[in-house]
Design a protein around this motif. Structure first.
Motif, PDB file in Angstrom:
ATOM      1  N   ASP A 125     118.016  81.840 130.676  1.00 42.62           N
ATOM      2  CA  ASP A 125     116.093  81.883 131.776  1.00 42.62           C
ATOM      3  C   ASP A 125     116.892  82.641 132.959  1.00 42.62           C
ATOM      4  N   LEU A 126     116.174  84.195 132.249  1.00 39.15           N
ATOM      5  CA  LEU A 126     116.609  84.529 133.843  1.00 39.15           C
ATOM      6  C   LEU A 126     115.845  83.825 134.811  1.00 39.15           C
ATOM      7  N   GLN A 127     115.048  83.638 135.021  1.00 37.40           N
ATOM      8  CA  GLN A 127     114.400  82.694 137.106  1.00 37.40           C
ATOM      9  C   GLN A 127     115.874  81.640 136.979  1.00 37.40           C
ATOM     10  N   ALA A 128     116.059  80.989 136.023  1.00 36.87           N
ATOM     11  CA  ALA A 128     117.580  79.859 136.726  1.00 36.87           C
ATOM     12  C   ALA A 128     118.750  81.020 137.143  1.00 36.87           C
ATOM     13  N   ALA A 129     118.714  81.701 136.119  1.00 36.16           N
ATOM     14  CA  ALA A 129     120.539  82.951 136.748  1.00 36.16           C
ATOM     15  C   ALA A 129     119.678  83.126 137.872  1.00 36.16           C
ATOM     16  N   THR A 130     118.724  83.413 138.376  1.00 36.22           N
ATOM     17  CA  THR A 130     118.626  84.034 139.608  1.00 36.22           C
ATOM     18  C   THR A 130     118.811  83.189 140.295  1.00 36.22           C
ATOM     19  N   ASP A 131     118.628  82.129 140.409  1.00 43.55           N
ATOM     20  CA  ASP A 131     118.465  81.259 141.428  1.00 43.55           C
ATOM     21  C   ASP A 131     119.404  80.811 141.897  1.00 43.55           C
ATOM     22  N   PHE A 132     120.526  80.892 141.123  1.00 40.06           N
ATOM     23  CA  PHE A 132     122.230  80.172 141.292  1.00 40.06           C
ATOM     24  C   PHE A 132     122.856  81.337 141.607  1.00 40.06           C
ATOM     25  N   LEU A 133     122.262  82.875 141.225  1.00 40.69           N
ATOM     26  CA  LEU A 133     122.970  83.894 142.322  1.00 40.69           C
ATOM     27  C   LEU A 133     123.217  83.968 143.739  1.00 40.69           C
ATOM     28  N   LYS A 134     121.270  83.109 144.017  1.00 41.47           N
ATOM     29  CA  LYS A 134     121.015  83.536 145.430  1.00 41.47           C
ATOM     30  C   LYS A 134     121.265  81.895 146.231  1.00 41.47           C
ATOM     31  N   THR A 135     121.545  81.178 145.873  1.00 42.45           N
ATOM     32  CA  THR A 135     121.554  79.451 146.138  1.00 42.45           C
ATOM     33  C   THR A 135     123.289  78.923 146.067  1.00 42.45           C
ATOM     34  N   ASP A 136     123.893  79.709 145.034  1.00 39.74           N
ATOM     35  CA  ASP A 136     125.504  78.850 144.368  1.00 39.74           C
ATOM     36  C   ASP A 136     126.388  79.627 144.222  1.00 39.74           C
ATOM     37  N   ALA A 137     126.215  81.287 144.603  1.00 38.63           N
ATOM     38  CA  ALA A 137     127.297  82.090 143.698  1.00 38.63           C
ATOM     39  C   ALA A 137     127.710  82.255 145.374  1.00 38.63           C
ATOM     40  N   GLU A 138     129.211  82.459 144.619  1.00 39.62           N
ATOM     41  CA  GLU A 138     130.063  83.580 145.432  1.00 39.62           C
ATOM     42  C   GLU A 138     130.217  84.653 144.970  1.00 39.62           C
ATOM     43  N   PHE A 139     130.765  85.830 146.059  1.00 39.71           N
ATOM     44  CA  PHE A 139     131.308  86.999 145.524  1.00 39.71           C
ATOM     45  C   PHE A 139     132.271  87.533 146.075  1.00 39.71           C
ATOM     46  N   PRO A 140     132.757  89.002 145.295  1.00 35.37           N
ATOM     47  CA  PRO A 140     131.993  88.935 143.647  1.00 35.37           C
ATOM     48  C   PRO A 140     132.072  87.511 142.729  1.00 35.37           C
ATOM     49  N   ILE A 141     131.582  87.929 141.618  1.00 37.14           N
ATOM     50  CA  ILE A 141     131.365  87.405 140.886  1.00 37.14           C
ATOM     51  C   ILE A 141     131.341  88.217 139.596  1.00 37.14           C
ATOM     52  N   VAL A 142     131.641  87.546 137.817  1.00 36.24           N
ATOM     53  CA  VAL A 142     131.286  88.071 137.030  1.00 36.24           C
ATOM     54  C   VAL A 142     131.143  88.082 136.262  1.00 36.24           C
ATOM     55  N   ILE A 143     129.758  88.493 136.001  1.00 37.37           N
ATOM     56  CA  ILE A 143     128.663  88.266 134.631  1.00 37.37           C
ATOM     57  C   ILE A 143     128.869  88.727 133.766  1.00 37.37           C
ATOM     58  N   LYS A 152     132.064  95.834 126.488  1.00 36.59           N
ATOM     59  CA  LYS A 152     131.235  97.004 127.783  1.00 36.59           C
ATOM     60  C   LYS A 152     130.412  95.819 128.537  1.00 36.59           C
ATOM     61  N   GLY A 153     130.375  94.369 127.765  1.00 35.52           N
ATOM     62  CA  GLY A 153     129.466  93.739 127.927  1.00 35.52           C
ATOM     63  C   GLY A 153     130.292  92.426 129.893  1.00 35.52           C
ATOM     64  N   VAL A 154     131.260  93.109 130.193  1.00 36.97           N
ATOM     65  CA  VAL A 154     131.498  92.874 131.110  1.00 36.97           C
ATOM     66  C   VAL A 154     130.805  93.033 132.540  1.00 36.97           C
ATOM     67  N   TYR A 155     130.545  92.425 133.489  1.00 38.49           N
ATOM     68  CA  TYR A 155     130.090  93.494 134.782  1.00 38.49           C
ATOM     69  C   TYR A 155     131.108  92.603 136.121  1.00 38.49           C
ATOM     70  N   ILE A 156     131.286  93.333 137.075  1.00 40.50           N
ATOM     71  CA  ILE A 156     132.276  92.812 138.574  1.00 40.50           C
ATOM     72  C   ILE A 156     131.033  93.126 139.343  1.00 40.50           C
ATOM     73  N   SER A 157     130.327  91.677 139.670  1.00 36.99           N
ATOM     74  CA  SER A 157     129.254  91.961 140.750  1.00 36.99           C
ATOM     75  C   SER A 157     129.984  92.290 142.336  1.00 36.99           C
ATOM     76  N   PRO A 158     129.829  92.996 143.027  1.00 35.99           N
ATOM     77  CA  PRO A 158     130.276  93.039 144.265  1.00 35.99           C
ATOM     78  C   PRO A 158     128.816  91.897 145.600  1.00 35.99           C
ATOM     79  N   ASP A 159     128.093  91.787 144.793  1.00 38.86           N
ATOM     80  CA  ASP A 159     126.916  91.212 146.171  1.00 38.86           C
ATOM     81  C   ASP A 159     125.839  90.883 145.060  1.00 38.86           C
ATOM     82  N   GLN A 160     124.761  89.900 145.725  1.00 36.87           N
ATOM     83  CA  GLN A 160     123.801  89.683 144.861  1.00 36.87           C
ATOM     84  C   GLN A 160     122.478  89.840 144.423  1.00 36.87           C
ATOM     85  N   THR A 161     121.921  91.128 144.914  1.00 36.61           N
ATOM     86  CA  THR A 161     121.671  92.495 144.692  1.00 36.61           C
ATOM     87  C   THR A 161     121.891  93.031 142.940  1.00 36.61           C
ATOM     88  N   ASP A 162     123.516  93.443 143.136  1.00 39.42           N
ATOM     89  CA  ASP A 162     123.632  93.826 142.104  1.00 39.42           C
ATOM     90  C   ASP A 162     123.945  92.488 140.019  1.00 39.42           C
TER      91      ASP A 162
END
Length: 418
Positions: A125-143, A152-162
């Protein structure tokens, strides 16, 4: 033996060339590519997803066994199909290939086996994933996209927006046909690859390799399918290698068997040496690419006999590997890869025939004695030398002779092995 190799890339080219070291073998590659023909490989115009046509070819031509290179046919059940036709095939079943087809499945297996990996959360669920990224995630993070994504389906996101942008692409835009994502902690350390031949409970490790996934020098830019590789890995000690075998490959193979999965084929472990020890980044269900292109040339034993013994569940007493020097491989890719590659002329077939080093062809086609780009990764140039600097000098000297207008390659492959 008469052997069919399924696939069309540089990995399959390397597999075929290794099999052809035994002059008694007859090797076919389906569908292969036009460049492989320059290496004396017989290509067959049957796509890798045409299971029935492939099986018919194997029957009609009395193929002793088939080797599957890429992940898609394995995940889609080619091994099951061939077995239903009483045909020998080297590769895991559809159930077993989930170790690559589903990151969620593999995370659970690792937990059951007690294998160290990054902590993670799964989301559909996109909303659940977004909520997690906004509240519990530490960056950088791997998606990670849960399914196959051609590396090509692995991303290292440096921040919440990305990070939110990436999960939106995957769960809302369904990039790579994604329906589930795995969001996991970012691991820092030295990455390396460990492959093994697997026969149910038994396994036979290969030498360590290291690939370079980022498009630009110094590991910058987006991930690719791999820009080159080196084997062995100078900065990973023998002790770390043995630890990886004992704490990753051995318990993983044991857990698969324990859960009723009789695995036959290759297991690939993407590993990282962190400050807290070895952790698993990913498992794949086949030969790695581009690691295969630098590992198999070091094989002293007969690859065709190794696979035949595994398919008949015979214990292998010893597999011999080259013990000196190193093998280095560098990919020439289309300019613009992996975002929006250009296509065009790569040079005459004579240019490639005159190259004194080994060339493994991937996305190329032939037109009027010229090779033309036909995708992202085009061809890999590989050599064996005593030192990294010698290998780099040999490879870049040859690559620099090639038509440059439509290709790009990294000039620092092997840099971690200095």
């Amino acid at each position: 033996m008469k052997i069919l190799v399924v696939g069309s890339g540089a990995r399959e080219d390397a597999i075929c060339q290794s099999l052809l070291k035994n002059p008694k073998n007859v090797v076919f590659c389906a569908p292969g590519n036009d460049g492989m023909k320059l290496n004396g490989i017989k290509t067959i115009s049957i796509d890798e997803d045409e299971f029935s046509h492939l099986a018919n070819f194997a029957e009609t031509n009395e193929i002793d066994y088939t080797i599957v290179g890429p992940e898609d046919p394995l995940v889609n059940g080619i091994a099951d199909f061939f077995k239903s036709r009483k045909l020998l095939i080297f590769g895991p079943t559809k159930e077993a290939a989930q170790i690559e087809g589903s990151k969620s499945f593999t995370k659970k297996l690792m937990a059951d086996a007690g294998i160290a990996t990054a902590s993670y959360q799964e989301f559909t669920d996109l909303q659940a994933a977004t909520d997690f990224l906004k509240t519990d995630a530490e960056f950088p993070i791997v998606i990670k996209a849960d399914g196959l994504a051609a590396g090509k389906g692995v991303y290292i996101s440096p921040d919440q927006t990305d990070a939110i942008e990436k999960v939106t692409e995957l769960l809302d835009g369904h990039k790579f046909n994604t329906r589930r994502v795995v969001i996991e902690e970012f691991l820092e350390g030295e990455e390396f690859s460990l492959m093994a031949f697997v026969d149910h409970k038994r396994f036979y490790p290969m030498p360590l390799a290291q690939d370079y996934k980022k498009i630009f020098e110094d590991d910058k830019g987006p991930n690719t399918g791999g820009m080159g590789a080196v084997c062995p890995v100078a900065n990973i000690s023998t002790e770390i290698e043995q630890t990886a075998i004992e704490t990753v490959i051995k318990p993983f193979v044991k857990e698969l068997y324990k859960q009723g999965i009789k695995y036959t084929g290759i297991i690939y472990a993407g590993l990282i040496m962190t400050k807290n020890g070895i952790k698993v980044i990913e498992f794949n269900a086949r030969f790695g690419d581009p690691e295969t292109e630098v590992v198999l040339p070091r094989l002293q034993s007969d690859l065709s006999e190794i696979i035949e013994q595994i398919l008949h569940h015979k214990k292998i007493t010893e597999i011999e590997w080259e013990k000196t020097g190193l093998n280095l491989g560098v990919f020439a890719v289309s300019k613009g890869y992996p975002i929006k590659q250009v296509s065009g002329d790569l040079g005459s077939t004579d240019d490639f025939r005159s190259c004194p080093l080994t060339t493994n062809f991937a996305s190329v086609r032939k037109e009027n004695h010229r090779l033309i780009s036909n995708g992202g990764r085009l061809y890999l140039v590989q050599t064996q030398s005593q030192t990294l600097s010698e290998a780099q000098n040999e490879i870049y000297r040859e690559l620099d002779k090639m038509e440059q207008e439509n290709i790009f390659y990294r000039r620092d492959i092997g840099k971690n092995s200095i």
